[in-house]
Design an enzyme around this catalytic site. Structure first.
Site, short mmCIF file in Angstrom:
data_model
loop_
_atom_site.label_atom_id
_atom_site.label_comp_id
_atom_site.label_asym_id
_atom_site.label_seq_id
_atom_site.Cartn_x
_atom_site.Cartn_y
_atom_site.Cartn_z
N LYS A 13 0.83 -1.22 0.00
CA LYS A 13 0.00 0.00 0.00
C LYS A 13 0.86 1.26 0.00
CE LYS A 13 -2.08 -0.44 3.97
NZ LYS A 13 -1.62 -1.72 4.44
N ARG A 88 -10.27 1.27 7.54
CA ARG A 88 -9.79 -0.09 7.74
C ARG A 88 -10.77 -0.95 8.52
NH1 ARG A 88 -3.53 -0.16 7.82
NH2 ARG A 88 -2.97 -1.99 8.97
N ARG A 127 11.44 -7.16 5.38
CA ARG A 127 11.55 -5.76 5.79
C ARG A 127 12.14 -5.67 7.20
NH1 ARG A 127 6.18 -2.21 5.37
NH2 ARG A 127 5.67 -3.03 7.42
N ARG A 133 10.16 -1.97 10.72
CA ARG A 133 9.37 -1.46 11.83
C ARG A 133 9.31 -2.42 13.00
NH1 ARG A 133 4.30 -0.08 8.36
NH2 ARG A 133 3.43 -1.51 9.88
N ARG A 144 -1.43 -9.17 12.97
CA ARG A 144 -1.89 -8.14 12.02
C ARG A 144 -2.66 -8.78 10.87
NH1 ARG A 144 3.71 -5.86 10.92
NH2 ARG A 144 2.79 -4.65 9.23
P1 ADP Z 1 0.41 -2.43 7.76
O1 ADP Z 1 -0.67 -2.31 6.73
O2 ADP Z 1 1.62 -3.14 7.26
O3 ADP Z 1 -0.08 -3.01 9.06
P2 ADP Z 1 0.28 0.43 8.44
O4 ADP Z 1 1.40 1.40 8.58
O5 ADP Z 1 -0.79 0.74 7.47
O6 ADP Z 1 0.98 -0.96 8.08
O7 ADP Z 1 -0.41 0.21 9.87
C1 ADP Z 1 0.36 -0.07 11.01
C2 ADP Z 1 -0.50 -0.07 12.27
O8 ADP Z 1 -1.12 1.22 12.43
C3 ADP Z 1 -1.68 -1.05 12.30
O9 ADP Z 1 -1.29 -2.33 12.74
C4 ADP Z 1 -2.62 -0.36 13.30
O10 ADP Z 1 -2.16 -0.53 14.63
C5 ADP Z 1 -2.44 1.11 12.96
N1 ADP Z 1 -3.40 1.59 11.95
C6 ADP Z 1 -3.11 2.05 10.71
N2 ADP Z 1 -4.22 2.44 10.06
C7 ADP Z 1 -5.26 2.20 10.91
C8 ADP Z 1 -6.67 2.39 10.84
N3 ADP Z 1 -7.26 2.92 9.76
N4 ADP Z 1 -7.41 2.02 11.89
C9 ADP Z 1 -6.85 1.52 13.00
N5 ADP Z 1 -5.54 1.32 13.14
C10 ADP Z 1 -4.74 1.66 12.12
#
Ligand code: ADP
Length: 192
Positions: A13, A88, A127, A133, A144
């Protein structure tokens, strides 16, 4: 252009969001990055966000909406957005749709990046080994992916029913994924 990137962790993404923003001029809004930035703050809210992210849990909807809505409103006024990781959950999607209706705008498309779970896991572990991260750890990755399937997966039929879902195979090079997204978008009659 107003797009939403819907994808499990590791599907790309962030990479596609940057590439599509550079191509279209719309603003790339990465929910995870914005929340990680907030999590740096030594405040109760910052600590709450950091704890959820570290565990691989979603941050509560209301917290996410408080952080994201002002950014989306600003981008809508400035010529569009590529939303990466927001909405999400179904409640977030409903809140986002209400906001768009209030602003008199609508999503042009939701791009669903799909890839097999073993590919996603391997990418996230790669990664991690490149100093990625803190949440790129085998146990947190599993969590996740499970939470994605449970809470975010239902957004695929939600947007499909609204006739704006474009599914793209994310198990290809970043360049090929971008090309497939652009090909999917070229089938739409985008305003402006
Ligand atoms: P990934 O898709 O690899 O998990 P992101 O950077 O998009 O990476 O998200 C990392 C973390 O940030 C998620 O595991 C969650 O804790 C939080 N997060 C991101 N976007 C949302 C969202 N829209 N709603 C709730 N938590 C979110």
């Amino acid at each position: 252009m107003r797009l939403l990137l819907l994808a499990p962790p590791g599907a790309g993404k962030g990479t596609q969001g940057e590439r599509l923003a550079a191509w279209s001029g719309a603003r790339h809004i990465a929910a995870g990055d914005l929340l990680r930035a907030q999590a740096q703050a030594a405040t109760p809210l910052g600590r709450e966000i950091a704890e959820h992210q570290a565990r691989g849990d979603l941050v509560p909807d209301q917290v996410v909406l408080n952080v994201l809505i002002p950014v989306v409103v600003e981008a809508a006024a400035a010529g569009g957005y590529i939303l990466d990781g927001f909405p999400r959950t179904l409640p977030q999607a409903i809140a986002a749709a209400e906001l768009a209706a209030d602003l008199g705008v609508a999503l042009d498309a939701t791009i669903y990046l799909s890839a097999p779970e073993e590919v996603l896991t391997q990418r996230l572990l790669d990664r991690a080994s490149e100093g990625g991260r803190a949440d790129d750890r085998a146990d947190v990755i599993r969590r996740r992916l499970r939470i994605y399937a449970e809470l975010t997966g239902p957004l695929v039929p939600y947007y499909q029913e609204r006739g704006i879902l474009i599914t793209v195979d994310a198990n290809q090079s970043p360049e090929s994924v971008t090309a497939d997204i652009q090909a999917g978008l070229s089938g739409l009659s985008l305003p402006g």
